[in-house]
Design an enzyme around this catalytic site. Structure first.
Site, short mmCIF file in Angstrom:
data_model
loop_
_atom_site.label_atom_id
_atom_site.label_comp_id
_atom_site.label_asym_id
_atom_site.label_seq_id
_atom_site.Cartn_x
_atom_site.Cartn_y
_atom_site.Cartn_z
N ASP A 177 0.87 -1.18 0.00
CA ASP A 177 0.00 0.00 0.00
C ASP A 177 0.91 1.23 0.00
O ASP A 177 2.10 1.14 0.28
CB ASP A 177 -0.87 -0.05 1.27
CG ASP A 177 -1.60 1.24 1.53
OD1 ASP A 177 -2.35 1.69 0.64
OD2 ASP A 177 -1.40 1.82 2.61
N ASP A 203 -6.74 -2.63 2.64
CA ASP A 203 -5.60 -3.53 2.40
C ASP A 203 -5.88 -4.95 2.90
O ASP A 203 -5.10 -5.87 2.64
CB ASP A 203 -4.35 -3.00 3.11
CG ASP A 203 -3.98 -1.61 2.62
OD1 ASP A 203 -3.76 -0.72 3.46
OD2 ASP A 203 -3.96 -1.41 1.39
N ASP A 241 -2.00 -0.65 5.71
CA ASP A 241 -2.31 0.01 6.99
C ASP A 241 -3.81 0.11 7.28
O ASP A 241 -4.20 0.55 8.37
CB ASP A 241 -1.72 1.42 6.99
CG ASP A 241 -2.53 2.36 6.08
OD1 ASP A 241 -3.07 3.36 6.59
OD2 ASP A 241 -2.65 2.07 4.88
N LYS A 271 -8.08 -4.84 -3.59
CA LYS A 271 -6.64 -5.00 -3.85
C LYS A 271 -6.28 -6.49 -3.88
O LYS A 271 -5.45 -6.92 -4.69
CB LYS A 271 -5.83 -4.29 -2.77
CG LYS A 271 -5.91 -2.77 -2.81
CD LYS A 271 -4.93 -2.14 -1.84
CE LYS A 271 -5.12 -0.64 -1.73
NZ LYS A 271 -4.13 -0.02 -0.79
N ASP A 305 -0.38 5.13 0.87
CA ASP A 305 -0.70 6.10 1.93
C ASP A 305 -0.81 5.41 3.29
O ASP A 305 -1.61 4.50 3.46
CB ASP A 305 -2.01 6.81 1.60
CG ASP A 305 -1.81 7.83 0.49
OD1 ASP A 305 -2.58 7.81 -0.49
OD2 ASP A 305 -0.85 8.62 0.58
O1 LIG Z 1 -6.32 6.53 -2.00
C1 LIG Z 1 -6.65 6.29 -0.83
O2 LIG Z 1 -7.77 6.48 -0.36
C2 LIG Z 1 -5.64 5.72 0.13
O3 LIG Z 1 -4.57 5.33 -0.56
P1 LIG Z 1 -3.79 3.98 -0.14
O4 LIG Z 1 -4.61 2.82 -0.64
O5 LIG Z 1 -2.46 4.15 -0.85
O6 LIG Z 1 -3.66 4.00 1.37
MG LIG Z 2 -3.17 3.11 3.05
#
Ligand SMILES: O=C(O)COP(=O)(O)O
Ligand SMILES: [Mg+2]
Length: 227
Positions: free
Chosen positions: A8, A182, A178, A155, A10
């Protein structure tokens, strides 16, 4: 040792201000330089992830829009799944509900999305879910945005398809994440790790919870599982 790594972005490679961890980047580059495939998997858009892939130095194996889109390599076919029109109808229903109350919604990069609709967490995700109950749309609050996405996409589901294109299976991967978006990827991977900031859902799906948060935690995991 796992054959590949999927991560992942963010909250896993970044901190909560979305600042990228240079330590995590260095660890990922070490994997790439030893021919370990690295997949970037995010709720964000193809173009966002492609820019990051180029600047980190991975090979363009990506999962975007929480699994609505996936692609093997920069020149691979961009597989976009699901009916985005339905998500836009659902989004209009949300606007019609919140606008009379003076609550405006802010779309995120709609012109660059192929499968889902993402918007700012300015309204309560639980209220959005209740409002859309009965519609064939998933409501996913990633902690960074609220996503409306077609049913069945995740995902984890995208990882299964992308891994096949890569000559791998999800069990060959170490996965890092996180948040709730995920969990499907963490559960299908051979080994699942989460940084210390991970949500309860992500922690419950992890084989190993790192001592450090955010990108530092992921760097810790890469040093541990790819010595
Ligand atoms: O785009 C988002 O809402 C969060 O992004 P991520 O899946 O990289 O945590
Ligand atoms: Mg994330």
């Amino acid at each position: 040792m796992p054959k590949a790594f999927v991560t992942d972005i963010d909250g896993t490679l970044t901190d909560d201000r979305r600042r990228l961890s240079m330590h995590a980047v260095e660890e990922i580059r070490r994997l790439v330089d030893t021919d370990i495939p690295v997949v970037l998997a995010s709720g964000n858009t193809v173009c966002f992830i492609d820019a990051l892939s180029k600047m980190i130095g991975t090979d363009g194996d990506i999962i975007a829009e929480n699994g609505g889109v996936y692609r093997h390599g920069y020149t691979g076919t961009r597989h976009a799944e699901g009916d985005r029109e339905l998500c836009l109808v659902a989004y209009q229903k949300i606007i019609d509900h919140f606008q009379p109350k003076g609550e405006e919604l802010r779309l995120y990069s709609s012109e660059y999305r192929y499968s889902d609709v993402a918007f700012a967490r300015d309204v309560d995700a639980g209220e959005v879910s209740r409002l859309l109950a009965g519609m064939p749309v998933q409501v996913v609050d990633t902690g960074f945005a609220i996503h409306l996405q077609p049913p069945g996409l995740s995902k984890g589901a995208a990882l299964a398809k992308l891994a096949k294109l890569m000559g791998l299976t999800p069990a060959d991967f170490l996965a890092a994440g996180d948040s709730v978006n995920d969990v499907s990827m963490l559960k299908s991977a051979g080994i699942a790790v989460v940084p210390a900031n991970a949500s309860p859902e992500a922690r419950a799906a992890a084989d190993d919870i790192m001592d450090k948060p955010f990108g530092e935690g992921t760097a810790e995991a890469l040093a541990r599982y790819f010595p």
